[in-house]
Design an enzyme around this catalytic site. Structure first.
Site, mmCIF file in Angstrom:
data_model
loop_
_atom_site.group_PDB
_atom_site.id
_atom_site.type_symbol
_atom_site.label_atom_id
_atom_site.label_comp_id
_atom_site.label_asym_id
_atom_site.label_seq_id
_atom_site.Cartn_x
_atom_site.Cartn_y
_atom_site.Cartn_z
ATOM 1 N N LYS A 95 -10.604 -0.619 10.311
ATOM 2 C CA LYS A 95 -10.832 -1.805 9.486
ATOM 3 C C LYS A 95 -11.190 -3.009 10.369
ATOM 4 O O LYS A 95 -11.601 -4.044 9.870
ATOM 5 C CB LYS A 95 -9.586 -2.121 8.653
ATOM 6 C CG LYS A 95 -9.274 -1.064 7.592
ATOM 7 C CD LYS A 95 -8.204 -1.548 6.655
ATOM 8 C CE LYS A 95 -7.432 -0.423 5.997
ATOM 9 N NZ LYS A 95 -8.165 0.271 4.943
ATOM 10 N N ASP A 114 2.871 -4.495 7.869
ATOM 11 C CA ASP A 114 1.648 -3.704 7.754
ATOM 12 C C ASP A 114 0.489 -4.683 7.891
ATOM 13 O O ASP A 114 0.209 -5.451 6.976
ATOM 14 C CB ASP A 114 1.630 -2.976 6.405
ATOM 15 C CG ASP A 114 0.277 -2.331 6.111
ATOM 16 O OD1 ASP A 114 -0.622 -2.400 6.965
ATOM 17 O OD2 ASP A 114 0.141 -1.763 5.010
ATOM 18 N N GLN A 138 -4.902 -5.213 6.827
ATOM 19 C CA GLN A 138 -5.927 -6.132 6.324
ATOM 20 C C GLN A 138 -5.927 -7.450 7.093
ATOM 21 O O GLN A 138 -6.876 -8.222 6.983
ATOM 22 C CB GLN A 138 -5.707 -6.410 4.824
ATOM 23 C CG GLN A 138 -5.844 -5.196 3.939
ATOM 24 C CD GLN A 138 -7.231 -4.584 3.972
ATOM 25 O OE1 GLN A 138 -8.202 -5.216 4.401
ATOM 26 N NE2 GLN A 138 -7.332 -3.342 3.544
ATOM 27 N N HIS A 172 0.874 -1.183 0.000
ATOM 28 C CA HIS A 172 0.000 0.000 0.000
ATOM 29 C C HIS A 172 0.912 1.234 0.000
ATOM 30 O O HIS A 172 2.019 1.186 0.526
ATOM 31 C CB HIS A 172 -0.836 -0.053 1.286
ATOM 32 C CG HIS A 172 -1.916 0.979 1.390
ATOM 33 N ND1 HIS A 172 -1.672 2.284 1.732
ATOM 34 C CD2 HIS A 172 -3.262 0.888 1.213
ATOM 35 C CE1 HIS A 172 -2.818 2.949 1.769
ATOM 36 N NE2 HIS A 172 -3.799 2.123 1.453
ATOM 37 N N CYS A 208 -4.840 2.627 -3.567
ATOM 38 C CA CYS A 208 -3.579 3.122 -2.987
ATOM 39 C C CYS A 208 -2.469 2.096 -3.172
ATOM 40 O O CYS A 208 -1.630 1.908 -2.277
ATOM 41 C CB CYS A 208 -3.738 3.484 -1.511
ATOM 42 S SG CYS A 208 -4.824 4.886 -1.263
#
Lengths: 152, 421
Positions: free
Chosen positions: B241, B215, B218, B138, B379
Site C-alpha cells: 500500500k 494497524d 492506511q 479491518h 474486509c
C-alpha cells in the site's frame, strides 16, 4: 470489453425493481442461504418440493446487485414444475453459457435467462448471475434443516 | 522526533495537482487505457501502483546482488545481506523507530498482527483479560485476536463508532479498565477514512497498563508516522500500500517487548544453537524471521520509502485531503448518494452508497469507463453492519491522482445513474 449496456438489459432492470416471488414461502420444506462474500450479496431460497423431488413452489428474499436479484427472480419463474434433476441440468447449461463453455444457441430452452448471459463478457459478474442457482442446488441437496452455500 | 520525520516536515509544501500529474508519469502501470478509456486508478487503499524507481530497484537487485542473506562467505551474500539490513534501517528511520532491531520483516500487516497475537498474546493473556478493539477495525485486526481469545480465555471488547464514523471516545474511556491488557486500533480506517486519535488512545491505555498495537496499513502511505511520538508498543503495516512490492510488511515493536516474546515460527535463521535436546534462539529481529525471507521485498520497500520521502508525506497528505474535499463536494451533486464516513479528521478515502443501486453494479459501470474503484465490505464487515449497508463503493487516492481523476469519477457516477436509474 463489451458495452456495459449489453449486460444491463431492460428485463434485468425490470426484475431488479420488481422481483417476482419475493418473500418467505410460508409452507416450504427446503431452504438454503447463499452468500457472495465478494460483494456482500445474500439471498435465501425457499422451496416446496413434493415426494418426487419436483419443485411445486419457490420464493426468495435477500439483497444483492441488479444481476443477482434479476437472476433469482427469473429463476423462480423457471423452476416451478422442474424435478431436481431437471433443475440441475438446466443450471449446468446456464452456467456453461455464462462461462463461455457453451454457446447460448446450443441451449434452446434457456428462455428468458438468455438476458443474463451478457455476464460472459464480464467475468467478475458470473457469480452474481449464478448465486441463486447455487443456492437452489444446495437447498435441493439437503433436507429441511437448511444449507448454506458460498460462491467463494 | 526522528531525523526522517524532520526531513519530511521540511518538505511540508503541498503536492499540487500539476505535481501529481508529473509523479503519475513515474508509474508505468498507470500509462495505459482500460476498456479503451484512460485508466483512472482510485483503488490505492486496496493497493497502490509502483513507481519505476521501485520496479528498477528490484530488477537491479536480482540482476546484481541476489543471494541468500546472513550466510555464505561470498560477495553476493554480503551484498544481499547489506541490502536487506540496509532496508531494515531505512524502515526504522521512516517510522521514527529508535533501533533497526525493532523492525521485523513479515509478509504484510496481517502477518504482523498474527505474530503479535500468537506470540505476545499467548504469553501474556489469560482468562478474564480484555482485548479492546474498535468497531472500525479491518478483519485482520479482529480475527487474530478472536483466535487468541479462544485459546486464552481472554475477552474481546469493542469501542463503538458514531454516525460520522468517529470512535466514541467516551465509550473508549468506559471500556478501558485494569482488565484491558491490549488495545488494537487502526491508525486510519480503510473503510471510512477516519484518522483516529492514536496518541490519546495510547496515553490512556498506558495509564491502565495496557499495550497498544496500531494497524498502520492506511497511514504509512499517507500520514507521517512517528512511533516515538505516538508512543505505541507495536505498529504494523504492509509494503504494497506504500508504493512498494506485495509480500513484504513490517512489524515494529518495542525492543524490550520483542526480546521477551517467544518465537512465532521455528526454523532456520531464527536460531543460535540447535540440538535435539534444546534450542537457543537468535536475538531480535532474527528470532521472528524464520526461514529464508523475502529478500527483494525489503529492497523494493526501501526504494518506495525513498521515493515517497523525496516527495514528502506532509505534502502527499495535504494533496490527498484536497482531492477528498473536492470529491466530497462534487459527489453531493450526484442524486441519491450517501457518504459512509464523514469524520472531521479524514484521509483520502471516500466510501459511499447510492440509493437503489448496488455497489457491484456501480463498480462494473465505472470499470467500463476505465475507472477503478473498490466495491464490497472492504474486509470490515462490522462497519457495514454498523451503517446497515451490505457493501459500499470506495474511491481512494494516491499521490498520483488529480482533480481530473475526480472529475472523471463524478462523470462516471452520473453515467451510473443514467444507466441504472
Amino acid at each position: 470489453m463489451a458495452d456495459v449496456r449489453d449486460l444491463y438489459q431492460e428485463v434485468i432492470f425490470e426484475h431488479n425493481k420488481n422481483p417476482r416471488n419475493f418473500g418467505v414461502l410460508a409452507d416450504h420444506n427446503r431452504h438454503a442461504v447463499g452468500h457472495n462474500p465478494l460483494c456482500g450479496d445474500q439471498l435465501t431460497v425457499y422451496l416446496m418440493v413434493d415426494d418426487n423431488d419436483v419443485v411445486q413452489d419457490v420464493k426468495f428474499e435477500g439483497s444483492g446487485c441488479a444481476i443477482s436479484v434479476a437472476s433469482a427472480s427469473l429463476m423462480t419463474q423457471i423452476l416451478k414444475g422442474k424435478s431436481k434433476q431437471e433443475a440441475d441440468e438446466f443450471f449446468q447449461a446456464f452456467h456453461d453459457v455464462c462461462t463461455k463453455e457453451r454457446e447460448a444457441e446450443d441451449v434452446p430452452d434457456l428462455g428468458k435467462l438468455a438476458v443474463l448471459t451478457g455476464v460472459r463478457d464480464f467475468p467478475s459478474r458470473v457469480k452474481c448471475a449464478t448465486l441463486a442457482w447455487h443456492t437452489v442446488h444446495a437447498a435441493l441437496e439437503h433436507d429441511e434443516e437448511g444449507a448454506s452455500v458460498t460462491t467463494e | 522526533m526522528s531525523v526522517a520525520v524532520e526531513e519530511m516536515r521540511s518538505q511540508a509544501e503541498q503536492v499540487t495537482d500539476a505535481d501529481a500529474d508529473r509523479y503519475r508519469q513515474d508509474f508505468p502501470c498507470l500509462q495505459q487505457e482500460a476498456h479503451g478509456k484512460p485508466l483512472v486508478y482510485l483503488d490505492s487503499a486496496a493497493t497502490s501502483q509502483k513507481p519505476r524507481a521501485v520496479i528498477d530497484a528490484i530488477s537491479r537487485f536480482y540482476e546484481t546482488s541476489y543471494s541468500n542473506v546472513h550466510r555464505g562467505a561470498h560477495l553476493l551474500s554480503e551484498r544481499a545481506t547489506e541490502a536487506y539490513e540496509g532496508a531494515r534501517s531505512r524502515v526504522a528511520q521512516y517510522i521514527g523507530a529508535a533501533d533497526p532491531r525493532e523492525i521485523v520483516f513479515v509478509r504484510g500487516a496481517t502477518e504482523a498482527i498474527n505474530l503479535v497475537a500468537a506470540s505476545y498474546g499467548r504469553a501474556n493473556l489469560q482468562a478474564g483479560d480484555e482485548i479492546l478493539l474498535t468497531e472500525m477495525e479491518h478483519h485482520s485486526n479482529i480475527v487474530p485476536w478472536q483466535l487468541i481469545a479462544e485459546q486464552t480465555g481472554a475477552v474481546i471488547r469493542v469501542v463503538p463508532i458514531s454516525d460520522d464514523g468517529e470512535l466514541m471516545m467516551d465509550r473508549f474511556d468506559e471500556l478501558l479498565s485494569e482488565r484491558t491488557k491490549l488495545v488494537g486500533v487502526g491508525h486510519v480506517s480503510n473503510a471510512l477514512g477516519t484518522i483516529n486519535p492514536v496518541k490519546e488512545i495510547v496515553d490512556k491505555a498506558h495509564a491502565q497498563g495496557a499495550v497498544v498495537l496500531v494497524d498502520g496499513c492506511q497511514a504509512a502511505p499517507r500520514v507521517p508516522v512517528d512511533v516515538a511520538e505516538l508512543g505505541c508498543d507495536f505498529y504494523a503495516f504492509s509494503g504494497h500500500k506504500l508504493y512498494g512490492p506485495s509480500g513484504i510488511g513490517v512489524l515494529w515493536g518495542r525492543h524490550e517487548l520483542l526480546e521477551a516474546m517467544p518465537p512465532y515460527q521455528g526454523g532456520g535463521e531464527m536460531i543460535q544453537r540447535v540440538t535435539f535436546e534444546h534450542t537457543t534462539y537468535a536475538k531480535v529481529p532474527q528470532k521472528f524471521e524464520a526461514g529464508t525471507p523475502n529478500i527483494a521485498g525489503p529492497v523494493g520497500l526501501h526504494a518506495a520509502m525513498d521515493y515517497v520521502t523525496a516527495i514528502g508525506l506532509e505534502g502527499i497528505l495535504a494533496h490527498e485531503r484536497d482531492l477528498l474535499a473536492y470529491a466530497t463536494d462534487a459527489i453531493q451533486e450526484v442524486p441519491g448518494v450517501r457518504l459512509i464516513g464523514t469524520a472531521a479528521e479524514k484521509a483520502g478515502i471516500l466510501s459511499f452508497v447510492m440509493e437503489g443501486i448496488h455497489p457491484h453494479d456501480i463498480g462494473t459501470i465505472l470499470d467500463n469507463q476505465g475507472i477503478a474503484v473498490r466495491t464490497g465490505h472492504h474486509c470490515a464487515q462490522p462497519v457495514m453492519d454498523r451503517f446497515q449497508v451490505p457493501a459500499t463503493t470506495r474511491a481512494s487516492f494516491g499521490l498520483y491522482n488529480t482533480r481530473a481523476d475526480v472529475d472523471a469519477f463524478i462523470r462516471g457516477l452520473h453515467e451510473v445513474r443514467e444507466i441504472l436509474g
